[in-house]
Design an enzyme around this catalytic site. Sequence first.
Site, PDB file in Angstrom:
ATOM      1  N   HIS A  75       0.874  -1.174   0.000  1.00 15.85           N
ATOM      2  CA  HIS A  75       0.000   0.000   0.000  1.00 15.85           C
ATOM      3  C   HIS A  75       0.906   1.217   0.000  1.00 15.85           C
ATOM      4  O   HIS A  75       1.716   1.406   0.900  1.00 15.85           O
ATOM      5  CB  HIS A  75      -0.921   0.021   1.224  1.00 15.85           C
ATOM      6  CG  HIS A  75      -1.862   1.180   1.196  1.00 15.85           C
ATOM      7  ND1 HIS A  75      -3.103   1.096   0.606  1.00 15.85           N
ATOM      8  CD2 HIS A  75      -1.737   2.450   1.635  1.00 15.85           C
ATOM      9  CE1 HIS A  75      -3.698   2.267   0.707  1.00 15.85           C
ATOM     10  NE2 HIS A  75      -2.894   3.111   1.334  1.00 15.85           N
ATOM     11  N   CYS A  76       0.784   2.031  -1.015  1.00 12.90           N
ATOM     12  CA  CYS A  76       1.666   3.187  -1.168  1.00 12.90           C
ATOM     13  C   CYS A  76       0.974   4.431  -0.612  1.00 12.90           C
ATOM     14  O   CYS A  76      -0.075   4.829  -1.124  1.00 12.90           O
ATOM     15  CB  CYS A  76       2.006   3.383  -2.639  1.00 12.90           C
ATOM     16  SG  CYS A  76       3.178   4.716  -2.909  1.00 12.90           S
TER      17      CYS A  76
END
Length: 106
Positions: A75-76
Site C-alpha cells: 500500500h503506497c
Amino acid sequence: PLGMLYLFFCTMALASHAKCSLTDPGSVPRAAVPCESQRQTQTSHSMCGQCQTFKPPLSHHCRICNRCVSRMDHHCPWMNNCVGAANLKHFLLFLLYTWTCSAFAL
C-alpha cells in the site's frame, strides 16, 4: 531542447501518478470462487480472515483499503492506493519518470 525533454518527463510522471492513484489495483470480488482447475488440484482453499471470502493465490488483504488485492505489492501512501496487478505498470513508470526527472535536475 533539454527543457522540453524535462517537461515531457515531468508530465509523464504526473500522468503515471494520476493513473496509478485512480486505477483499481485489482481487487478480488467478494463473490470470487475457485476455478475448476484449482478445485481439482487443491484439497483446501485459502480464505481471507477479514473478508471471509475465497483468497486467490498471490492475493493479500490490505488493512488500510479493507479489501483483498490480486498480486498485491504494497500500500503506497504517496499514491493513497494499493499497488497490485492492475496498476503495477503505472507505478513502475512513475518511478522511472521520477528518477529520470531527478537525474535531469542534477
